[in-house]
Design a protein around this motif. Structure first.
Motif, PDB file in Angstrom:
ATOM      1  N   VAL A   6      54.592  -8.698  18.388  1.00 35.76           N
ATOM      2  CA  VAL A   6      54.458  -7.348  17.833  1.00 35.76           C
ATOM      3  C   VAL A   6      55.134  -6.328  18.757  1.00 35.76           C
ATOM      4  O   VAL A   6      55.851  -5.438  18.322  1.00 35.76           O
ATOM      5  N   ASP A   9      58.952  -6.727  18.730  1.00 35.93           N
ATOM      6  CA  ASP A   9      59.473  -6.070  17.527  1.00 35.93           C
ATOM      7  C   ASP A   9      59.535  -4.562  17.700  1.00 35.93           C
ATOM      8  O   ASP A   9      60.508  -3.907  17.304  1.00 35.93           O
ATOM      9  N   MET A  10      58.471  -4.041  18.272  1.00 34.08           N
ATOM     10  CA  MET A  10      58.355  -2.601  18.467  1.00 34.08           C
ATOM     11  C   MET A  10      59.482  -2.097  19.371  1.00 34.08           C
ATOM     12  O   MET A  10      60.135  -1.094  19.072  1.00 34.08           O
ATOM     13  N   THR A  13      62.785  -2.123  17.558  1.00 31.09           N
ATOM     14  CA  THR A  13      62.869  -0.971  16.651  1.00 31.09           C
ATOM     15  C   THR A  13      63.189   0.305  17.419  1.00 31.09           C
ATOM     16  O   THR A  13      64.036   1.104  17.004  1.00 31.09           O
ATOM     17  N   GLU A  17      66.463   2.733  17.094  1.00 34.17           N
ATOM     18  CA  GLU A  17      66.268   4.156  16.825  1.00 34.17           C
ATOM     19  C   GLU A  17      66.950   5.020  17.873  1.00 34.17           C
ATOM     20  O   GLU A  17      67.684   5.955  17.552  1.00 34.17           O
ATOM     21  N   LEU A  31      51.112   5.192  18.005  1.00 39.97           N
ATOM     22  CA  LEU A  31      50.989   3.979  17.194  1.00 39.97           C
ATOM     23  C   LEU A  31      49.735   4.025  16.336  1.00 39.97           C
ATOM     24  O   LEU A  31      48.723   4.593  16.735  1.00 39.97           O
ATOM     25  N   SER A  37      43.630  -5.546  12.002  1.00 36.89           N
ATOM     26  CA  SER A  37      44.893  -6.140  12.427  1.00 36.89           C
ATOM     27  C   SER A  37      44.678  -7.148  13.552  1.00 36.89           C
ATOM     28  O   SER A  37      45.525  -7.999  13.793  1.00 36.89           O
ATOM     29  N   GLU A 104      47.447  -2.636   9.293  1.00 36.01           N
ATOM     30  CA  GLU A 104      48.699  -2.015   9.687  1.00 36.01           C
ATOM     31  C   GLU A 104      48.878  -1.941  11.217  1.00 36.01           C
ATOM     32  O   GLU A 104      47.922  -1.879  11.974  1.00 36.01           O
ATOM     33  N   PHE A 105      50.127  -2.047  11.606  1.00 34.23           N
ATOM     34  CA  PHE A 105      50.496  -1.741  12.991  1.00 34.23           C
ATOM     35  C   PHE A 105      51.848  -1.067  12.875  1.00 34.23           C
ATOM     36  O   PHE A 105      52.828  -1.696  12.495  1.00 34.23           O
ATOM     37  N   LEU A 106      51.895   0.214  13.142  1.00 32.17           N
ATOM     38  CA  LEU A 106      53.169   0.887  12.974  1.00 32.17           C
ATOM     39  C   LEU A 106      53.372   2.009  13.973  1.00 32.17           C
ATOM     40  O   LEU A 106      52.428   2.529  14.565  1.00 32.17           O
ATOM     41  N   ILE A 107      54.644   2.340  14.146  1.00 33.87           N
ATOM     42  CA  ILE A 107      55.010   3.438  15.014  1.00 33.87           C
ATOM     43  C   ILE A 107      54.969   4.698  14.155  1.00 33.87           C
ATOM     44  O   ILE A 107      55.714   4.816  13.190  1.00 33.87           O
ATOM     45  N   LYS A 108      54.066   5.591  14.476  1.00 32.20           N
ATOM     46  CA  LYS A 108      53.924   6.797  13.667  1.00 32.20           C
ATOM     47  C   LYS A 108      54.978   7.829  14.072  1.00 32.20           C
ATOM     48  O   LYS A 108      55.629   8.415  13.222  1.00 32.20           O
TER      49      LYS A 108
END
Ligand SMILES: [Zn+2]
Length: 112
Positions: A6, A9-10, A13, A17, A31, A37, A104-108
């Motif tokens: 995870v 991947d982060m 990304t 970016e 995050l 999760s 969910e696990f995401l970069i806000k």
């Protein structure tokens, strides 16, 4: 210990970016982690500290926002965040987990 892929991947990304936007240094990363999760903030932080070396996000501060799973009532269709029970606060009916919610696990957002 599934935080490792995870975090890899982060960072991938974030590299993409910052490459696209010409960002040299990322200072903070916000995050979102769903309660189901199974991802633990401290583990993310630990892997991040190791893996971010030499990347634009090296030494960035991680902020975690924990979000609850969401439930939908079988009787009235009301949707609400999971707190303690699966009982609908509106009608007292039984609610079920909305598929995928809480995972969910995401970069806000990031601060540069
Ligand atoms: Zn209901």
């Amino acid at each position: 210990m599934h935080e490792l892929p995870v975090v890899q991947d982060m960072i991938k990304t974030l590299d993409k970016e910052s490459g696209e936007k010409g960002i040299e240094k990322i200072r903070e990363i916000n995050l979102v982690i769903g309660e189901l999760s199974g991802i633990i903030g401290e583990c993310v932080q630990m892997y991040f500290d190791m893996l971010s070396l030499g990347h634009s996000c090296e030494g960035a501060r991680l902020n975690f926002e924990h979000v609850p799973a969401r439930l939908r009532c079988d009787s009235c269709g009301n949707e609400f965040p999971h707190e303690k029970s699966f009982v609908c606060p509106k009608c007292g009916g039984d609610a079920k987990l909305i598929k995928g919610s809480g995972r969910e696990f995401l970069i806000k957002s990031v601060e540069v």
